[in-house]
Design a protein around this motif. Structure first.
Motif, PDB file in Angstrom:
ATOM      1  N   LYS A 199       0.826  -1.208   0.000  1.00 51.89           N
ATOM      2  CA  LYS A 199       0.000   0.000   0.000  1.00 51.89           C
ATOM      3  C   LYS A 199       0.864   1.264   0.000  1.00 51.89           C
ATOM      4  O   LYS A 199       0.559   2.248  -0.664  1.00 51.89           O
ATOM      5  CB  LYS A 199      -0.918   0.005   1.214  1.00 51.89           C
ATOM      6  CG  LYS A 199      -2.006  -1.071   1.172  1.00 51.89           C
ATOM      7  CD  LYS A 199      -2.885  -0.986   2.412  1.00 51.89           C
ATOM      8  CE  LYS A 199      -3.979  -2.064   2.373  1.00 51.89           C
ATOM      9  NZ  LYS A 199      -4.828  -2.021   3.595  1.00 51.89           N
ATOM     10  N   ILE A 200       1.963   1.221   0.741  1.00 49.61           N
ATOM     11  CA  ILE A 200       2.855   2.379   0.796  1.00 49.61           C
ATOM     12  C   ILE A 200       3.474   2.636  -0.570  1.00 49.61           C
ATOM     13  O   ILE A 200       3.580   3.781  -1.025  1.00 49.61           O
ATOM     14  CB  ILE A 200       3.983   2.178   1.824  1.00 49.61           C
ATOM     15  CG1 ILE A 200       3.428   1.779   3.179  1.00 49.61           C
ATOM     16  CG2 ILE A 200       4.816   3.441   1.968  1.00 49.61           C
ATOM     17  CD1 ILE A 200       4.490   1.306   4.148  1.00 49.61           C
ATOM     18  N   GLU A 201       3.896   1.567  -1.242  1.00 53.73           N
ATOM     19  CA  GLU A 201       4.565   1.696  -2.536  1.00 53.73           C
ATOM     20  C   GLU A 201       3.688   2.392  -3.560  1.00 53.73           C
ATOM     21  O   GLU A 201       4.187   3.034  -4.494  1.00 53.73           O
ATOM     22  CB  GLU A 201       4.983   0.316  -3.044  1.00 53.73           C
ATOM     23  CG  GLU A 201       6.153  -0.273  -2.255  1.00 53.73           C
ATOM     24  CD  GLU A 201       6.428  -1.725  -2.628  1.00 53.73           C
ATOM     25  OE1 GLU A 201       5.542  -2.344  -3.265  1.00 53.73           O
ATOM     26  OE2 GLU A 201       7.504  -2.232  -2.281  1.00 53.73           O
ATOM     27  N   GLU A 202       2.379   2.264  -3.417  1.00 52.89           N
ATOM     28  CA  GLU A 202       1.454   2.914  -4.347  1.00 52.89           C
ATOM     29  C   GLU A 202       1.389   4.416  -4.123  1.00 52.89           C
ATOM     30  O   GLU A 202       0.986   5.170  -5.007  1.00 52.89           O
ATOM     31  CB  GLU A 202       0.050   2.317  -4.189  1.00 52.89           C
ATOM     32  CG  GLU A 202      -0.034   0.834  -4.571  1.00 52.89           C
ATOM     33  CD  GLU A 202      -1.395   0.230  -4.239  1.00 52.89           C
ATOM     34  OE1 GLU A 202      -2.246   0.974  -3.692  1.00 52.89           O
ATOM     35  OE2 GLU A 202      -1.606  -0.953  -4.521  1.00 52.89           O
ATOM     36  N   ARG A 203       1.807   4.882  -2.937  1.00 52.38           N
ATOM     37  CA  ARG A 203       1.630   6.288  -2.570  1.00 52.38           C
ATOM     38  C   ARG A 203       2.910   7.115  -2.670  1.00 52.38           C
ATOM     39  O   ARG A 203       2.843   8.335  -2.794  1.00 52.38           O
ATOM     40  CB  ARG A 203       1.107   6.389  -1.137  1.00 52.38           C
ATOM     41  CG  ARG A 203      -0.253   5.773  -0.926  1.00 52.38           C
ATOM     42  CD  ARG A 203      -0.564   5.616   0.560  1.00 52.38           C
ATOM     43  NE  ARG A 203      -0.378   6.858   1.292  1.00 52.38           N
ATOM     44  CZ  ARG A 203      -0.337   6.943   2.615  1.00 52.38           C
ATOM     45  NH1 ARG A 203      -0.460   5.848   3.352  1.00 52.38           N
ATOM     46  NH2 ARG A 203      -0.168   8.106   3.207  1.00 52.38           N
TER      47      ARG A 203
END
Length: 765
Positions: free
Chosen positions: A593-597
């Motif tokens: 999820k972090i990598e998407e942001r």
């Protein structure tokens, strides 16, 4: 760690000669200023006397300037023959004041004089051949340039072809070959021997006026002070005397236009000083030339019409407000085009206002510590703009080595103007960076520290004593003081959008001093650190009839690991970092999820060996602890392994373990009773409904079911939960999930509820 924005040049430890100390005592100068003066080159008894007692008698003979006699003779000839004279100026404050001064000088002599300031957008900088043609056709027989001309070869050659003489008065960098002018008055003329080469354009014009009038025209000193301070030339030697007496003249000025300009700037005449020029008068004069036709500025400075002066000053004020808004917008857009790998930042836009590009370049150069050139595309298809440099790079000399790539170019070591064909831009970028690389030149802004003091030294009498060094400016700044190992308290942002920083500082002396950091609002979290070295200037904050010592922050550095508290929701929503930053997660699901942001590397910590392997090829000096591990020591292990100097504790806790706990005996009993009454329970889709029915938080309920499953009390197949008949009795604590949660609660409680000093202390052990 947080490096300083500037390269600090610390003062050397010198022992002052006794005679020097004695002279300071005679002058009633506090001893703590002695070393400061010595470091600024004021070392002899004569230099002390000259510095503290400037006099107009110190001004050099104007006829020491090369070609001055020829220039005066030619003007006298023009007066005798009643020739029409044109004063050709420049569109900045220096050029505006220079033009006004020479115009009034020639009028005093009875000349038939007109003036022209080139339009930045239509005419460009310096002598314009089309304007020369137009003015000569109108009958001009002699042209005097002020604050420009040494690079005006083409226009001057045309004037010569029409039997019109051109007298150049200028102070800008000299090109390799000078134009064929009738006379060139320049303080650094290669054939001249003038003792002081740092005059502003208005300073050169004033020397010409002195020679023409055969006296020192003190009525013009208000203009001289404005142009000299505005053009940021060295406030030493002759310039210091000119500005000292110019400020006195400004306080008594009879110029209606200046009085009106001060009125719209909300400045009282008795309060006028060099900062009034730098922050009120000069920006308004410059604004007109940046956005519109600058000729009205000369009319404002020379008019005797009260109504006209009031109208023009209001116009300048409005234009300056417009200029500020345009500058901010372009600066924000230009910052998006920075190339961190380049030593010279060359940025181009398509529809930027050409008039403010010098300010934009200066803003960026100051922020990034690199020479910056900002260009915009003209209607003719050229890229045109301005550049500003840093202390270690002579931008004029640098670009002079690539002159063949540009269609026009001029300026001095710190500021240039240029135009270039679009197709040559990439080659210019390549060449200037190669030149710096080949000469091993590192761009940097230098900051000369004048003294190292304790906060206990910040007293009203010391700050008042500093005013003996005024007027302040280039080469004579308000002293910069280094305060070591400070800590900040009561930090808060102030101003629009939290742009500025208010704080109180204390050091080992336990003395508290109020401080303000203009533009330092975004740095507020940096001041959570202890042992901060701060460079600041001293001032007095006058409010409600009270006078309080205050420091004005200029720069700071932190030489140890920094720990930042990013645990609030606003930080969890905004994860923008300029520097390369490593994000550490302890959950693969959350890592995705972090990598998407974000655009920074995200590594999931499983064990130290895998973690080290994952980060060995990345380069960063700061780390974000994104969420909480199960074992507290895993967080410390990740931070230590990364070997970073800046750690941000974000510590997101998605399942709220530390809030919900492990569940009470009553909650487990309620859940067990519910399961025993059901044939089967759909935990895949019905969990929210069940949580509401049992009045147990959904995340806690999910965990409790995990414990039952772990202990063999239930089975779960395809999301359907069934009770196990006659399960083996076991205590809840025997569940691995239960023990894991206990550890996680302990970790979360520490990482989420500890104050920042406790986190720092834990990390240091």
């Amino acid at each position: 760690m947080k490096p300083a924005n500037y390269n600090w040049q610390l003062p050397s430890d010198v022992e002052l000669p006794e005679e020097f100390i004695d002279q300071l005592k005679k002058e009633k100068i506090p001893s703590f200023l002695g070393k400061l003066l010595w470091q600024r080159g004021i070392q002899s008894l004569q230099e002390i006397a000259t510095f503290f007692h400037p006099s107009l008698d110190q001004l050099y003979d104007p006829f020491q300037l090369f070609d001055m006699e020829e220039a005066v003779s030619r003007v006298q000839q023009a007066l005798e023959n009643e020739e029409k004279i044109l004063v050709y100026g420049d569109y900045d404050a220096d050029g505006i004041t220079s033009t006004s001064l020479i115009k009034e000088t020639l009028e005093l002599l009875g000349a038939d004089v007109d003036y022209y300031l080139p339009n930045r957008f239509k005419d460009g900088y310096g002598p314009n051949i089309e304007v020369y043609k137009e003015k000569i056709a109108e009958g001009v027989q002699l042209i005097l340039t002020v604050d420009n001309g040494v690079s005006g070869h083409e226009a001057i050659d045309f004037a010569n072809s029409q039997n019109v003489d051109v007298i150049v008065t200028d102070h800008h960098e000299l090109p390799q070959s000078l134009p064929d002018a009738y006379a060139i008055i320049h303080p650094r003329h290669p054939e001249g021997q003038y003792p002081f080469g740092e005059l502003a354009g208005v300073g050169v014009a004033f020397k010409f006026a002195c020679a023409l009038l055969d006296e020192v025209p003190t009525d013009f000193l208000d203009l001289v002070a404005i142009g000299t301070v505005a053009d940021m030339v060295s406030l030493t030697d002759e310039n210091r005397a000119l500005v000292v007496f110019g400020l006195e003249a400004l306080k008594q000025t009879q110029r209606i236009g200046l009085l009106e300009l001060l009125r719209v700037s909300q400045i009282r005449l008795e309060e006028v000083d060099e900062s009034t020029i730098g922050f009120a008068i000069a920006p308004r004069l410059n604004a007109l030339g940046r956005l519109q036709d600058p000729n009205e500025a000369v009319e404002l400075l020379t008019t005797f019409d009260q109504e006209k002066a009031a109208y023009l000053s209001e116009q300048l004020n409005q234009v300056n407000t417009q200029r500020k808004a345009i500058t901010q917008e372009i600066t924000e857009e230009a910052m998006q085009q920075l190339s961190p790998d380049k030593k010279v930042q060359i940025i181009a836009g398509e529809s930027w206002n050409e008039g403010v590009l010098g300010i934009v370049a200066g803003n960026i150069a100051q922020k990034v510590g690199k020479p910056t050139i900002v260009l915009t595309q003209t209607q003719e298809g050229l890229l045109k703009g301005s550049g500003r440099s840093v202390d270690t790079v002579n931008l004029f000399k640098l670009l002079d080595q690539t002159r063949e790539l540009m269609t026009s170019f001029g300026g001095h070591h710190a500021a240039v103007g240029l135009s270039i064909q679009k197709e040559n831009l990439s080659l210019l970028i390549k060449k200037v960076n190669e030149i710096l690389d080949s000469n091993n030149i590192q761009p940097a802004n230098q900051l000369s520290v004048d003294a190292v003091l304790s906060l206990s030294d910040v007293k009203l009498q010391h700050i008042e004593a500093l005013q003996n060094l005024a007027p302040f400016g280039m080469d004579n700044p308000l002293p910069y003081i280094l305060f070591k190992d400070c800590s900040a308290i009561n930090t808060r942002t102030v101003g629009a959008d939290g742009k500025h920083l208010k704080l109180s500082l204390k050091d080992s002396s336990e003395e508290n001093v109020e401080g303000i950091g203009f533009g330092f609002g975004p740095d507020m979290l940096e001041f959570q650190s202890e042992f901060i070295d701060i460079v600041a200037q001293l001032s007095i904050n006058e409010w409600n009839h009270k006078r309080i010592p205050q420091i004005i922050l200029k720069d700071y550095r932190i030489n140890h690991m920094q720990v930042f508290d990013y645990r609030s929701k606003k930080h969890q929503q905004n994860l923008t970092f300029v520097e390369p930053t490593l994000f550490v997660s302890f959950s693969e699901k959350e890592s995705k999820k972090i990598e998407e942001r974000i655009e920074h590397p995200v590594v999931t910590y499983k064990d130290s060996q895998d973690f080290l392997a994952a980060i060995e090829k990345t380069t960063f000096n700061q780390l974000v602890l994104f969420n909480c591990p199960i074992q507290l020591e895993e967080a410390k292990a990740a931070i230590k392994a990364a070997q970073v100097s800046r750690v941000f504790f974000l510590c997101s806790a998605k399942d709220d373990a530390y809030l919900d706990g492990v569940g009470t005996r009553e909650q487990y009993a309620k859940l067990f009773h519910f399961i025993s009454k059901q044939q089967q329970v759909d935990v895949r889709y019905k969990l929210p409904v069940i949580a509401q029915y049992l009045a147990i938080p959904e995340k806690l309920l999910f965990f409790m079911i995990q414990v039952f499953f772990d202990l063999g009390f239930v089975t779960i197949t395809d999301g359907i939960m069934n009770q196990v008949q006659d399960p083996k009795p076991q205590a809840l604590t025997e569940s691995q999930a239960y023990q894991k949660r206990l550890n996680k609660i302990k970790t979360e409680e520490f990482l989420l509820l500890s104050d920042l000093p406790s986190l720092k202390s834990w990390l240091a052990t």
